[in-house]
Design an enzyme around this catalytic site. Structure first.
Site: not given
Length: 264
Positions: A188, A222
């Protein structure tokens, strides 16, 4: 592949992944991908799909039909409705024409985060602690300490460079693309825009091994259609960066190949 000296991307589940995925079906289904009729030299339908659904995962209230009208046909909407998706679209376009070097990964964040973070933090690693929280305010994940973000990203950059130099078969390409995505979002590194960057980086790695057909893959859609599973599989590794267990990453790693082979 387990003999390669990777610094942060785990190859420990590679054989399990290869045992589970049907390489022939994956290769055949991937080779059948093709561009949409709506695309032209100035507009990419599947880049729009990627930009819209990657943004929707992050909570942006954008619909694909509206964005197509805006991007392909020039129909105007309020700027706040389209600007972050336009930025992400440009980041995908940039990736198509460049190699995923340190400099270019930073550049991609500068492009996609233009309307997400302040200019001072576009393309720059955070210097604050980062907590991923749920909608009700619970801490869901504690990211890498800002003291080690640079070191961890250097490891990831080095692994990406090494893997781009290898001759990988198609299951190996999909495995390592997924792992790069997962490692990135666990580090992150940015103040914001990590999810968008991770999903783009995954596809970028695929394209550098498998060619431009990768950009027709609807992996972001998806992930959005299975977003609860997507986040659940990310969470499986643990709550804190220093205690992550990548032996639990297989459910996440399988999702990218399923984005090709599943027809739901």
């Amino acid at each position: 592949m387990s003999t390669y000296q990777l610094q942060i991307v785990s190859s420990g589940l590679l054989q399990q992944f290869k045992d589970k995925v049907d390489a022939k079906v994956l290769a055949t289904t991937f080779s059948a991908l093709e561009d949409a009729e709506l695309s032209n030299e100035h507009f990419s339908f599947y880049t729009s799909v990627a930009s819209v659904y990657s943004s929707k995962i992050e909570g942006e209230p954008i619909e694909l039909d509206s964005y197509i009208k805006h991007k392909r046909f020039g129909i105007e909407f309020q700027p706040d409705y389209t600007k972050k998706i336009d930025d992400l679209y440009l980041a995908y376009q940039f990736a198509k024409d460049h190699r995923s070097t340190r400099k270019n990964i930073s550049k991609v964040h500068t492009i996609l985060a233009k309307h997400i973070v302040s200019k001072n933090w576009q393309g720059r690693f955070r210097n604050q602690h980062m907590y991923v929280t749920t909608d009700d305010g619970r801490i869901e994940y504690v990211a890498a300490s800002p003291l080690i973000v640079n070191t961890e990203m250097e490891k990831l950059y080095n692994d990406i460079e090494m893997l781009l130099e290898q001759q990988l078969d198609i299951p190996e390409v999909f495995y390592f693309a997924s792992m790069i995505h997962l490692v990135f979002v666990k580090i992150h590194p940015w103040n914001d825009g990590n999810g968008r960057s991770g999903r783009l980086l995954e596809k970028w790695f695929l394209a550098q091994h498998l060619g431009p057909k990768v950009w027709f893959l609807q992996s972001e859609k998806y992930y959005y259609m299975h977003h609860q599973e997507y986040y659940r599989n990310i969470r499986l590794l643990g709550l804190e960066y220093d205690e992550l267990d990548y032996s639990k990453a297989l459910p996440f790693v399988e999702m990218l190949s399923k984005a090709v082979t599943d027809k739901d």
